[in-house]
Design a protein around this motif. Structure first.
Motif, PDB file in Angstrom:
ATOM      1  N   HIS A   1       3.070  29.601 -26.910  1.00  8.91           N
ATOM      2  CA  HIS A   1       3.915  28.590 -26.842  1.00  8.91           C
ATOM      3  C   HIS A   1       3.553  27.454 -27.696  1.00  8.91           C
ATOM      4  O   HIS A   1       4.476  26.711 -27.938  1.00  8.91           O
ATOM      5  CB  HIS A   1       3.744  27.863 -25.341  1.00  8.91           C
ATOM      6  CG  HIS A   1       4.698  28.758 -24.194  1.00  8.91           C
ATOM      7  ND1 HIS A   1       6.007  28.688 -24.162  1.00  8.91           N
ATOM      8  CD2 HIS A   1       4.024  29.650 -23.398  1.00  8.91           C
ATOM      9  CE1 HIS A   1       6.529  29.782 -23.143  1.00  8.91           C
ATOM     10  NE2 HIS A   1       5.254  30.126 -22.816  1.00  8.91           N
ATOM     11  N   CYS A   2       2.379  27.553 -28.316  1.00 10.50           N
ATOM     12  CA  CYS A   2       1.955  26.811 -29.468  1.00 10.50           C
ATOM     13  C   CYS A   2       2.512  26.746 -30.622  1.00 10.50           C
ATOM     14  O   CYS A   2       2.518  27.841 -31.178  1.00 10.50           O
ATOM     15  CB  CYS A   2       0.459  26.731 -29.550  1.00 10.50           C
ATOM     16  SG  CYS A   2      -0.449  26.539 -28.077  1.00 10.50           S
ATOM     17  N   ARG A   3       3.374  25.922 -31.327  1.00 11.49           N
ATOM     18  CA  ARG A   3       3.897  25.871 -32.271  1.00 11.49           C
ATOM     19  C   ARG A   3       2.743  25.876 -33.502  1.00 11.49           C
ATOM     20  O   ARG A   3       3.121  26.361 -34.387  1.00 11.49           O
ATOM     21  CB  ARG A   3       4.976  24.794 -32.653  1.00 11.49           C
ATOM     22  CG  ARG A   3       6.255  24.830 -31.890  1.00 11.49           C
ATOM     23  CD  ARG A   3       6.997  23.944 -31.924  1.00 11.49           C
ATOM     24  NE  ARG A   3       8.441  23.750 -30.990  1.00 11.49           N
ATOM     25  CZ  ARG A   3       9.359  23.283 -31.039  1.00 11.49           C
ATOM     26  NH1 ARG A   3       9.584  22.286 -32.086  1.00 11.49           N
ATOM     27  NH2 ARG A   3      10.349  23.548 -30.190  1.00 11.49           N
ATOM     28  N   ASN A   4       2.049  25.142 -33.430  1.00 11.53           N
ATOM     29  CA  ASN A   4       0.839  24.803 -34.593  1.00 11.53           C
ATOM     30  C   ASN A   4      -0.474  25.464 -34.266  1.00 11.53           C
ATOM     31  O   ASN A   4      -1.151  25.098 -32.740  1.00 11.53           O
ATOM     32  CB  ASN A   4       0.724  23.182 -34.613  1.00 11.53           C
ATOM     33  CG  ASN A   4      -0.418  23.047 -35.830  1.00 11.53           C
ATOM     34  OD1 ASN A   4      -1.108  23.625 -36.197  1.00 11.53           O
ATOM     35  ND2 ASN A   4      -0.154  21.667 -36.385  1.00 11.53           N
TER      36      ASN A   4
ATOM     37  N   CYS B   1      -2.619  22.693 -30.758  1.00  9.98           N
ATOM     38  CA  CYS B   1      -1.378  22.825 -29.676  1.00  9.98           C
ATOM     39  C   CYS B   1      -1.482  21.785 -28.757  1.00  9.98           C
ATOM     40  O   CYS B   1      -2.447  21.378 -28.338  1.00  9.98           O
ATOM     41  CB  CYS B   1      -2.039  24.312 -29.092  1.00  9.98           C
ATOM     42  SG  CYS B   1      -0.816  24.793 -27.761  1.00  9.98           S
TER      43      CYS B   1
ATOM     44  N   SER C   1       6.473  22.521 -21.468  1.00  8.60           N
ATOM     45  CA  SER C   1       6.919  22.168 -22.550  1.00  8.60           C
ATOM     46  C   SER C   1       5.820  22.319 -23.711  1.00  8.60           C
ATOM     47  O   SER C   1       4.511  22.121 -23.591  1.00  8.60           O
ATOM     48  CB  SER C   1       7.578  20.806 -22.549  1.00  8.60           C
ATOM     49  OG  SER C   1       8.014  20.447 -24.024  1.00  8.60           O
ATOM     50  N   ASP C   2       6.205  22.705 -25.031  1.00  6.44           N
ATOM     51  CA  ASP C   2       5.424  22.673 -26.178  1.00  6.44           C
ATOM     52  C   ASP C   2       5.314  21.380 -26.640  1.00  6.44           C
ATOM     53  O   ASP C   2       5.447  20.193 -26.027  1.00  6.44           O
ATOM     54  CB  ASP C   2       5.932  23.795 -27.176  1.00  6.44           C
ATOM     55  CG  ASP C   2       7.109  23.477 -27.650  1.00  6.44           C
ATOM     56  OD1 ASP C   2       7.744  22.497 -27.366  1.00  6.44           O
ATOM     57  OD2 ASP C   2       7.575  24.266 -28.522  1.00  6.44           O
ATOM     58  N   ASN C   3       5.152  21.055 -28.034  1.00  3.65           N
ATOM     59  CA  ASN C   3       4.961  19.672 -28.699  1.00  3.65           C
ATOM     60  C   ASN C   3       5.933  18.779 -28.528  1.00  3.65           C
ATOM     61  O   ASN C   3       5.482  17.643 -28.465  1.00  3.65           O
ATOM     62  CB  ASN C   3       4.561  20.133 -30.107  1.00  3.65           C
ATOM     63  CG  ASN C   3       3.525  21.022 -30.496  1.00  3.65           C
ATOM     64  OD1 ASN C   3       2.699  21.311 -29.737  1.00  3.65           O
ATOM     65  ND2 ASN C   3       3.446  21.354 -31.655  1.00  3.65           N
ATOM     66  N   ASN C   4       7.085  19.131 -28.288  1.00  2.00           N
ATOM     67  CA  ASN C   4       8.092  18.090 -28.207  1.00  2.00           C
ATOM     68  C   ASN C   4       8.619  17.486 -26.875  1.00  2.00           C
ATOM     69  O   ASN C   4       9.154  16.357 -26.964  1.00  2.00           O
ATOM     70  CB  ASN C   4       9.445  18.570 -28.866  1.00  2.00           C
ATOM     71  CG  ASN C   4       9.971  19.593 -27.968  1.00  2.00           C
ATOM     72  OD1 ASN C   4      10.000  19.952 -26.917  1.00  2.00           O
ATOM     73  ND2 ASN C   4      10.784  20.350 -28.760  1.00  2.00           N
TER      74      ASN C   4
END
Length: 141
Positions: free
Chosen positions: A106-109, A113, A127-130
């Motif tokens: 689920h981590c975009r970066n 994360c 939810s991820d980063n946003n």
């Protein structure tokens, strides 16, 4: 070409291995920020949560509606890090894994994360980063 002596090579390899396996902030393998947010009403009682890993106990916390518990950790070699939380709200309770190698996708970066869990009356959302897109992951029961 000069060959390095075997003892020096073994010591150097061991040192590299130790450095790569050390967890902690600014980890070679990337960092993770975990957030747990209460979205349940404060009645019949505020939510309580206790999160921990094999090595770290984040402790037990009472979260009023809208409050956030936050902690950071460094990823380890072979993605071996695992955190779980035990949630309580009134007569309900639930324990589940909030971070492991399966949830890390689920981590975009990959280097930093940021994951957020929300406890809601109908269940638990990730939810991820946003923090704009949420996926229901668990129920209270």
């Amino acid at each position: 070409m000069t060959k390095l002596p075997l003892p020096f090579t073994l010591v150097a390899l061991r040192l590299i291995y130790v450095i790569l396996c050390l967890p902690g902030h600014n980890s070679f393998f990337g960092d993770v920020e975990m957030n747990v947010v209460s979205r349940v009403p404060n009645t019949p009682s505020p939510s309580k949560v206790r999160c921990q890993s094999k090595d770290d106990d984040i402790g037990a916390h009472i979260l009023l509606t809208g409050q956030r518990l936050r902690w950071e950790f460094g990823k380890t070699f072979m993605q071996a890090t695992l955190f779980f939380c035990h949630f309580y709200w009134g007569s309900k309770q639930k324990t589940f894994i909030v971070y492991d190698s399966k949830l890390s996708f689920h981590c975009r970066n990959p280097q930093y994360c940021w994951l957020t869990w929300e406890a809601r009356p109908e269940g638990f959302y990730l939810s991820d980063n946003n923090e704009r897109t949420w996926m229901k992951m668990n129920d209270w029961a």
